[in-house]
Design a protein around this motif. Structure first.
Motif, PDB file in Angstrom:
ATOM      1  N   LEU A  98       0.843  -1.198   0.000  1.00 30.20           N
ATOM      2  CA  LEU A  98       0.000   0.000   0.000  1.00 30.20           C
ATOM      3  C   LEU A  98       0.876   1.245   0.000  1.00 30.20           C
ATOM      4  CD1 LEU A  98      -2.888   1.179   0.280  1.00 30.20           C
ATOM      5  CD2 LEU A  98      -2.565   1.052   2.770  1.00 30.20           C
ATOM      6  N   THR A  99       0.533   2.224  -0.840  1.00 32.32           N
ATOM      7  CA  THR A  99       1.354   3.429  -0.933  1.00 32.32           C
ATOM      8  C   THR A  99       0.503   4.677  -1.119  1.00 32.32           C
ATOM      9  OG1 THR A  99       3.229   4.446  -2.112  1.00 32.32           O
ATOM     10  CG2 THR A  99       1.620   3.264  -3.455  1.00 32.32           C
ATOM     11  N   LYS A 100       1.058   5.812  -0.737  1.00 36.10           N
ATOM     12  CA  LYS A 100       0.534   7.117  -1.111  1.00 36.10           C
ATOM     13  C   LYS A 100       1.421   7.753  -2.178  1.00 36.10           C
ATOM     14  CE  LYS A 100      -1.908   8.433   3.174  1.00 36.10           C
ATOM     15  NZ  LYS A 100      -1.714   7.225   3.985  1.00 36.10           N
ATOM     16  N   ARG A 101       2.542   7.103  -2.498  1.00 41.38           N
ATOM     17  CA  ARG A 101       3.466   7.617  -3.526  1.00 41.38           C
ATOM     18  C   ARG A 101       3.152   6.939  -4.867  1.00 41.38           C
ATOM     19  NH1 ARG A 101       4.580   8.772   1.904  1.00 41.38           N
ATOM     20  NH2 ARG A 101       6.071  10.507   1.975  1.00 41.38           N
ATOM     21  N   HIS A 102       1.986   7.234  -5.394  1.00 42.85           N
ATOM     22  CA  HIS A 102       1.481   6.584  -6.597  1.00 42.85           C
ATOM     23  C   HIS A 102       2.373   6.825  -7.814  1.00 42.85           C
ATOM     24  CE1 HIS A 102      -0.053  10.669  -6.246  1.00 42.85           C
ATOM     25  NE2 HIS A 102      -0.005  10.716  -7.568  1.00 42.85           N
ATOM     26  N   ALA A 103       2.920   8.032  -7.923  1.00 45.96           N
ATOM     27  CA  ALA A 103       3.697   8.378  -9.117  1.00 45.96           C
ATOM     28  C   ALA A 103       4.987   7.572  -9.188  1.00 45.96           C
ATOM     29  CB  ALA A 103       4.001   9.877  -9.127  1.00 45.96           C
ATOM     30  N   ARG A 104       5.684   7.451  -8.051  1.00 48.66           N
ATOM     31  CA  ARG A 104       6.927   6.682  -8.082  1.00 48.66           C
ATOM     32  C   ARG A 104       6.655   5.205  -8.295  1.00 48.66           C
ATOM     33  NH1 ARG A 104      11.699   5.470  -3.671  1.00 48.66           N
ATOM     34  NH2 ARG A 104      13.257   4.879  -5.226  1.00 48.66           N
ATOM     35  N   MET A 105       5.612   4.690  -7.662  1.00 55.93           N
ATOM     36  CA  MET A 105       5.268   3.285  -7.872  1.00 55.93           C
ATOM     37  C   MET A 105       5.025   3.005  -9.348  1.00 55.93           C
ATOM     38  SD  MET A 105       1.929   1.149  -6.480  1.00 55.93           S
ATOM     39  CE  MET A 105       0.799   2.190  -7.405  1.00 55.93           C
ATOM     40  N   LYS A 106       4.231   3.840  -9.987  1.00 53.19           N
ATOM     41  CA  LYS A 106       3.911   3.626 -11.400  1.00 53.19           C
ATOM     42  C   LYS A 106       5.155   3.720 -12.269  1.00 53.19           C
ATOM     43  CE  LYS A 106       1.269   5.560 -15.246  1.00 53.19           C
ATOM     44  NZ  LYS A 106       0.346   6.646 -15.678  1.00 53.19           N
ATOM     45  N   ALA A 107       5.969   4.754 -12.047  1.00 51.90           N
ATOM     46  CA  ALA A 107       7.161   4.948 -12.877  1.00 51.90           C
ATOM     47  C   ALA A 107       8.146   3.802 -12.706  1.00 51.90           C
ATOM     48  CB  ALA A 107       7.816   6.278 -12.533  1.00 51.90           C
ATOM     49  N   LEU A 108       8.367   3.389 -11.456  1.00 52.74           N
ATOM     50  CA  LEU A 108       9.369   2.360 -11.187  1.00 52.74           C
ATOM     51  C   LEU A 108       8.937   0.999 -11.723  1.00 52.74           C
ATOM     52  CD1 LEU A 108      12.129   2.045  -9.775  1.00 52.74           C
ATOM     53  CD2 LEU A 108      10.893   1.405  -7.695  1.00 52.74           C
ATOM     54  N   LEU A 109       7.726   0.601 -11.446  1.00 54.12           N
ATOM     55  CA  LEU A 109       7.278  -0.741 -11.823  1.00 54.12           C
ATOM     56  C   LEU A 109       6.942  -0.869 -13.307  1.00 54.12           C
ATOM     57  CD1 LEU A 109       5.097  -1.809  -8.776  1.00 54.12           C
ATOM     58  CD2 LEU A 109       7.563  -1.876  -9.077  1.00 54.12           C
ATOM     59  N   SER A 110       6.909   0.250 -14.004  1.00 45.34           N
ATOM     60  CA  SER A 110       6.666   0.212 -15.445  1.00 45.34           C
ATOM     61  C   SER A 110       7.959   0.154 -16.246  1.00 45.34           C
ATOM     62  CB  SER A 110       5.862   1.456 -15.870  1.00 45.34           C
ATOM     63  OG  SER A 110       4.602   1.490 -15.239  1.00 45.34           O
ATOM     64  N   ARG A 111       9.119   0.230 -15.567  1.00 37.71           N
ATOM     65  CA  ARG A 111      10.404   0.223 -16.258  1.00 37.71           C
ATOM     66  C   ARG A 111      10.967  -1.192 -16.344  1.00 37.71           C
ATOM     67  NH1 ARG A 111      12.830   4.703 -12.849  1.00 37.71           N
ATOM     68  NH2 ARG A 111      14.238   3.068 -12.187  1.00 37.71           N
ATOM     69  N   ALA A 112      11.333  -1.600 -17.547  1.00 42.34           N
ATOM     70  CA  ALA A 112      11.943  -2.921 -17.708  1.00 42.34           C
ATOM     71  C   ALA A 112      13.248  -3.031 -16.935  1.00 42.34           C
ATOM     72  CB  ALA A 112      12.175  -3.206 -19.186  1.00 42.34           C
ATOM     73  N   THR A 113      13.991  -1.929 -16.831  1.00 44.98           N
ATOM     74  CA  THR A 113      15.269  -1.964 -16.118  1.00 44.98           C
ATOM     75  C   THR A 113      15.088  -2.280 -14.638  1.00 44.98           C
ATOM     76  OG1 THR A 113      15.117   0.445 -15.860  1.00 44.98           O
ATOM     77  CG2 THR A 113      16.450  -0.393 -17.696  1.00 44.98           C
ATOM     78  N   PHE A 114      13.946  -1.898 -14.062  1.00 48.81           N
ATOM     79  CA  PHE A 114      13.708  -2.223 -12.655  1.00 48.81           C
ATOM     80  C   PHE A 114      13.632  -3.726 -12.466  1.00 48.81           C
ATOM     81  CE2 PHE A 114      10.597  -3.369  -9.339  1.00 48.81           C
ATOM     82  CZ  PHE A 114      11.285  -2.921  -8.226  1.00 48.81           C
ATOM     83  N   TRP A 115      12.949  -4.415 -13.375  1.00 52.67           N
ATOM     84  CA  TRP A 115      12.802  -5.862 -13.231  1.00 52.67           C
ATOM     85  C   TRP A 115      14.121  -6.580 -13.489  1.00 52.67           C
ATOM     86  CZ3 TRP A 115       8.836  -7.143 -10.530  1.00 52.67           C
ATOM     87  CH2 TRP A 115       7.742  -6.283 -10.512  1.00 52.67           C
ATOM     88  N   HIS A 116      14.993  -5.986 -14.295  1.00 55.22           N
ATOM     89  CA  HIS A 116      16.348  -6.531 -14.417  1.00 55.22           C
ATOM     90  C   HIS A 116      17.086  -6.397 -13.091  1.00 55.22           C
ATOM     91  CE1 HIS A 116      16.006  -7.363 -18.627  1.00 55.22           C
ATOM     92  NE2 HIS A 116      15.824  -6.091 -18.965  1.00 55.22           N
ATOM     93  N   ASP A 117      16.872  -5.255 -12.408  1.00 52.66           N
ATOM     94  CA  ASP A 117      17.484  -5.074 -11.084  1.00 52.66           C
ATOM     95  C   ASP A 117      16.948  -6.094 -10.082  1.00 52.66           C
ATOM     96  OD1 ASP A 117      18.934  -2.937 -12.012  1.00 52.66           O
ATOM     97  OD2 ASP A 117      17.559  -1.408 -11.226  1.00 52.66           O
ATOM     98  N   VAL A 118      15.643  -6.373 -10.151  1.00 53.31           N
ATOM     99  CA  VAL A 118      15.055  -7.378  -9.264  1.00 53.31           C
ATOM    100  C   VAL A 118      15.729  -8.723  -9.476  1.00 53.31           C
ATOM    101  CG1 VAL A 118      12.950  -8.677  -8.716  1.00 53.31           C
ATOM    102  CG2 VAL A 118      12.827  -6.203  -9.098  1.00 53.31           C
ATOM    103  N   ALA A 119      15.891  -9.098 -10.744  1.00 52.12           N
ATOM    104  CA  ALA A 119      16.534 -10.378 -11.052  1.00 52.12           C
ATOM    105  C   ALA A 119      17.972 -10.414 -10.538  1.00 52.12           C
ATOM    106  CB  ALA A 119      16.513 -10.616 -12.555  1.00 52.12           C
ATOM    107  N   GLN A 120      18.700  -9.333 -10.742  1.00 52.06           N
ATOM    108  CA  GLN A 120      20.092  -9.282 -10.308  1.00 52.06           C
ATOM    109  C   GLN A 120      20.199  -9.372  -8.784  1.00 52.06           C
ATOM    110  OE1 GLN A 120      22.249  -5.871 -11.725  1.00 52.06           O
ATOM    111  NE2 GLN A 120      24.022  -6.250 -10.425  1.00 52.06           N
ATOM    112  N   GLN A 121      19.374  -8.598  -8.072  1.00 49.38           N
ATOM    113  CA  GLN A 121      19.417  -8.612  -6.612  1.00 49.38           C
ATOM    114  C   GLN A 121      19.026  -9.979  -6.072  1.00 49.38           C
ATOM    115  OE1 GLN A 121      20.588  -6.143  -4.691  1.00 49.38           O
ATOM    116  NE2 GLN A 121      21.019  -5.002  -6.579  1.00 49.38           N
TER     117      GLN A 121
END
Length: 334
Positions: free
Chosen positions: A108-131
């Motif tokens: 749950l978040t109130k930071r809707h803009a960052r959530m949308k921007a971050l989770l819509s980026r393919a590079t974020f999911w590459h970071d998830v895989a790497q971590q």
């Protein structure tokens, strides 16, 4: 962080981060901030720094130790998408969620803009895989299974939600949530501080069915079957604690009725400190409030017909019945 919790709509809480800053009217009487700030400056206490943002990496692996599937509310004492939390750390949290598909995570978040921007980026999911590979996968098979979950689609065991305290924030946060890839999307209308027309917020996506304005939009399974396109769950509740503001009964009824019409599960968590006098309460200080949230104490003769008398009876006595019924519906785990 707890193996069990008093929060009615989840089983456990997990706080790999603590601390936050206030961002909207719903934060005014934040229970987490009030609790944490009691201990500011006490040497050695867990909240020695009060409600300042603190990463808690020692807690990251906690869900991996819970063998029985459960619903886990993420960051009940923070906001995962706060601007002071690094992208890499958020990726580590998502890696843990990918590696523990037996659990259902409620974010749950109130930071809707960052959530949308971050989770819509393919590079974020590459970071998830790497971590995940570098820090948490205990063996190759674990990570292969988690990688299959990633697979270019939202994690099926992660539910994303936004806080919606009134129409202003419904119109801002709901479209952002609908534009964020997610398997399940939910709203926490708590504390509910005014009337909310959910369909109006959905229409801002571009049409009455919620389609059209964002290329990053990802359809959840069965989303088009609902009149509130893409919204899978609505939680409502009044405010508790010192300074709590009353929730007009008609606000809760309107949310319930919208969910009933749309076939969306509705969960009434609590009335908070105040309960309607006509629900059988005859003690406690009275607040006269109309459907727009205006109070008329001492001006009863001027109050509009929709004003109701709310009694401050305390959270426990107020309970969670609306018109004599409890509302406990929730989506099934996917």
């Amino acid at each position: 962080m707890a193996d069990t919790t008093g929060i009615e709509w989840t089983d456990s809480t997990w706080n790999p981060v603590t601390g936050c800053t206030k961002i909207s009217d719903g934060c005014t009487h934040c229970y987490a901030a009030t609790f944490a700030e009691r201990w500011r400056g006490i040497p050695g206490h867990h909240f020695e720094a009060g409600f300042d943002i603190i990463l808690r990496p020692e807690r990251l692996r906690l869900p991996m130790t819970w063998t029985k599937p459960r619903r886990i509310f993420l960051d009940s004492m923070s906001d995962l998408f706060h601007q002071d939390i690094p992208d890499t750390y958020i990726a580590q949290v998502f890696a843990i969620m990918a590696l523990t598909p037996r659990h259902t995570y409620q974010v749950l978040t109130k930071r809707h803009a960052r959530m949308k921007a971050l989770l819509s980026r393919a590079t974020f999911w590459h970071d998830v895989a790497q971590q995940g590979r570098e820090h948490f996968a205990r063996c190759q098979e674990d990570w292969l299974a988690a990688g299959a979950m990633l697979g270019g689609k939202p994690l099926p065991n992660v539910w994303l939600g936004v806080s919606v305290e009134d129409q202003k924030w419904a119109d801002i946060r709901i479209p952002a949530l609908l534009g964020t890839p997610a398997a399940v999307r939910f709203l926490s209308c708590e504390p509910l501080l005014g009337p909310v027309n959910l369909k109006r917020a959905v229409i801002t996506m571009g049409s009455e069915r919620g389609h059209g304005l964002t290329a990053s939009y990802v359809h959840a399974a069965g989303c088009c079957e609902s009149g509130l396109h893409g919204i899978d769950w609505v939680i409502a509740g009044g405010e508790s604690g010192p300074g709590a503001r009353p929730m007009h009964p008609q606000w809760a009824r309107h949310l319930r009725d919208q969910c009933t019409w749309a076939g969306v599960p509705f969960f009434l968590k609590q009335w908070g400190e105040h309960a309607p006098e006509d629900h059988g309460h005859d003690r406690g200080a009275i607040t006269l409030i109309d459907t727009q949230g205006r109070t008329w104490n001492g001006r009863e003769a001027l109050a509009p017909p929709d004003a109701v008398r709310m009694r401050r009876v305390g959270k426990k006595a107020a309970g969670r019945l609306l018109d004599g019924a409890s509302y406990d519906a929730a989506p099934a785990a996917r």
